[in-house]
Design a protein around this motif. Structure first.
Motif, short mmCIF file in Angstrom:
data_model
loop_
_atom_site.label_atom_id
_atom_site.label_comp_id
_atom_site.label_asym_id
_atom_site.label_seq_id
_atom_site.Cartn_x
_atom_site.Cartn_y
_atom_site.Cartn_z
N PRO A 222 0.76 -1.16 -0.15
CA PRO A 222 -0.18 0.04 -0.04
C PRO A 222 0.92 1.32 0.09
N GLU A 223 1.99 1.25 0.60
CA GLU A 223 3.02 2.53 0.69
C GLU A 223 3.46 2.91 -0.70
N GLY A 224 3.63 1.71 -1.54
CA GLY A 224 4.11 2.11 -2.71
C GLY A 224 3.02 2.75 -3.62
N PHE A 225 1.75 2.09 -3.54
CA PHE A 225 0.59 2.82 -4.18
C PHE A 225 0.30 4.13 -4.01
N ALA A 226 0.33 4.23 -2.38
CA ALA A 226 0.10 5.75 -2.01
C ALA A 226 1.02 6.70 -2.66
N PHE A 227 2.25 6.43 -2.79
CA PHE A 227 3.51 7.28 -3.23
C PHE A 227 3.15 7.77 -4.89
N ALA A 228 2.49 6.52 -5.49
CA ALA A 228 2.27 6.71 -6.87
C ALA A 228 1.08 7.75 -7.11
N ASN A 229 0.09 7.38 -6.34
CA ASN A 229 -1.18 8.06 -6.50
C ASN A 229 -0.97 9.59 -5.94
N LYS A 230 -0.09 9.88 -5.23
CA LYS A 230 0.29 11.42 -5.01
C LYS A 230 0.82 12.06 -6.07
N LEU A 231 1.57 11.21 -6.87
CA LEU A 231 2.31 11.84 -8.12
C LEU A 231 1.13 12.00 -9.04
N LEU A 232 0.20 10.89 -9.39
CA LEU A 232 -0.96 11.18 -10.08
C LEU A 232 -1.85 12.28 -10.11
N THR A 233 -2.04 12.76 -8.82
CA THR A 233 -2.82 14.08 -8.42
C THR A 233 -1.98 15.39 -8.75
#
Length: 330
Positions: A222-233
């Motif tokens: 989940p920590e990796g996806f959270a990092f990626a999602n932050k970039l996507l926004t």
């Protein structure tokens, strides 16, 4: 007389029936001989100083990669000049054929660092399981060898290499090489590396943080996806594309929540990239989406879709089948 005539007629009939098959076999053999002769000429051009990418492209087009690997392996026994040896190994690494693997394994221990680097690149392309020849290269004197050895180990998808990759990353001073090691640790599939990778998410180096997030995404953390999602926004489209990049290699089932909304994004390059990543992650419907989106698009948007389709090496007949199924082409 009739009994003796009948077998003769039967033999004639059999000969007539078999002749097309025989002719087809002869034609096929002739074409293969022609392709192999050309493959030999291509390898010879490399020995004479020809360009590596052009040689790789031509050999793969000919479809005689295993034979080319055999020719190159034999040529490497005779060629002594460093530059030519390196070029031949670069071609061998680019063929993507299992026939080249034994030679690449041997060349991974070559005395020339450039040869070792190309060998590691070739083993990475083959997702080679020969980790025993790659692990020692994590401490190679050449940073390029260390980097490509890490990538090859990650491509092996062997959880046993996760721990040595993280240990190597801890000792690595070159940021690019450390990034390759962190990403490879995640790609290895070793779930035990989630915690040490998380520690790198707050590192001072941006490339290190990004690589750790990539590794975590590959592990489904989940920590990796959270990092990626932050970039996507983010507002910046290039930052958003970095976020998309982190989903490369992630199964579509885990990536779809974040990536499916991107299909409607105004940045069509981002949308096309999201579709391609989802397709490679296992969502077969995304190929149809890309083909139809390209069919309906114009200008730069069309180029964005075609770029991703080119990455997927979509064949014309498959594209036509998709368009026919959608009822937009004959």
């Amino acid at each position: 007389m009739l009994p003796s005539v009948l077998p003769a007629r039967i033999l004639l009939l059999v000969a007539l029936l078999l002749s097309p098959v025989a002719l087809a076999a002869q034609a096929s053999a002739a074409k293969r001989t022609e392709r192999r002769n050309e493959a030999e000429k291509v390898v010879q051009t490399v020995i004479q100083g020809g360009v590596v990418p052009a040689a790789v492209s031509r050999l793969r087009y000919l479809g005689e990669e295993p034979y080319a690997a055999e020719i190159i392996t034999e040529a490497l026994r005779r060629v002594m000049e460093d530059r030519i040896r390196r070029n031949l190994v670069a071609v061998l690494a680019g063929l993507d054929t299992r026939a080249a693997e034994p030679s690449l394994v041997r060349l991974a221990g070559d005395g020339d660092s450039t040869v070792r680097m190309y060998a590691a690149q070739g083993l990475a392309r083959l997702n080679s399981r020969n980790i025993q020849v790659l692990l020692p290269l994590l401490s190679d004197k050449s940073s390029g060898v260390r980097r490509d050895a890490a990538r090859a180990l990650g491509a092996s998808r062997n959880p046993k290499v996760g721990k040595p990759l993280m240990a190597a990353a801890k000792a690595e001073q070159e940021l690019e090489v450390r990034a390759a090691m962190l990403a490879a640790a995640g790609e290895s599939g070793d779930k035990k590396q989630v915690k040490p990778l998380k520690d790198y998410l707050t590192n001072d180096s941006e490339s290190t943080r990004f690589a750790a997030a990539r590794g975590l995404c590959r592990l489904g953390a989940p920590e990796g996806f959270a990092f990626a999602n932050k970039l996507l926004t983010a507002e910046d489209r290039f930052v958003r594309r970095q976020g998309l990049e982190l989903f490369e290699g992630v199964p579509a089932k885990k990536a779809s929540v974040a990536l499916k909304p991107l299909l409607e994004d105004k940045d069509r390059a981002l949308a096309a990239g999201a579709a391609r990543v989802l397709f490679q992650g296992g969502d077969s419907s995304m190929l149809d989406w890309l083909v139809l989106a390209s069919w309906n698009a114009k200008g730069e948007a069309k180029l964005a879709y075609e770029k991703e389709l080119e990455t997927l090496q979509l064949q014309d007949d498959r594209r036509k089948a998709i368009l026919r199924r959608a009822g937009v082409a004959q």
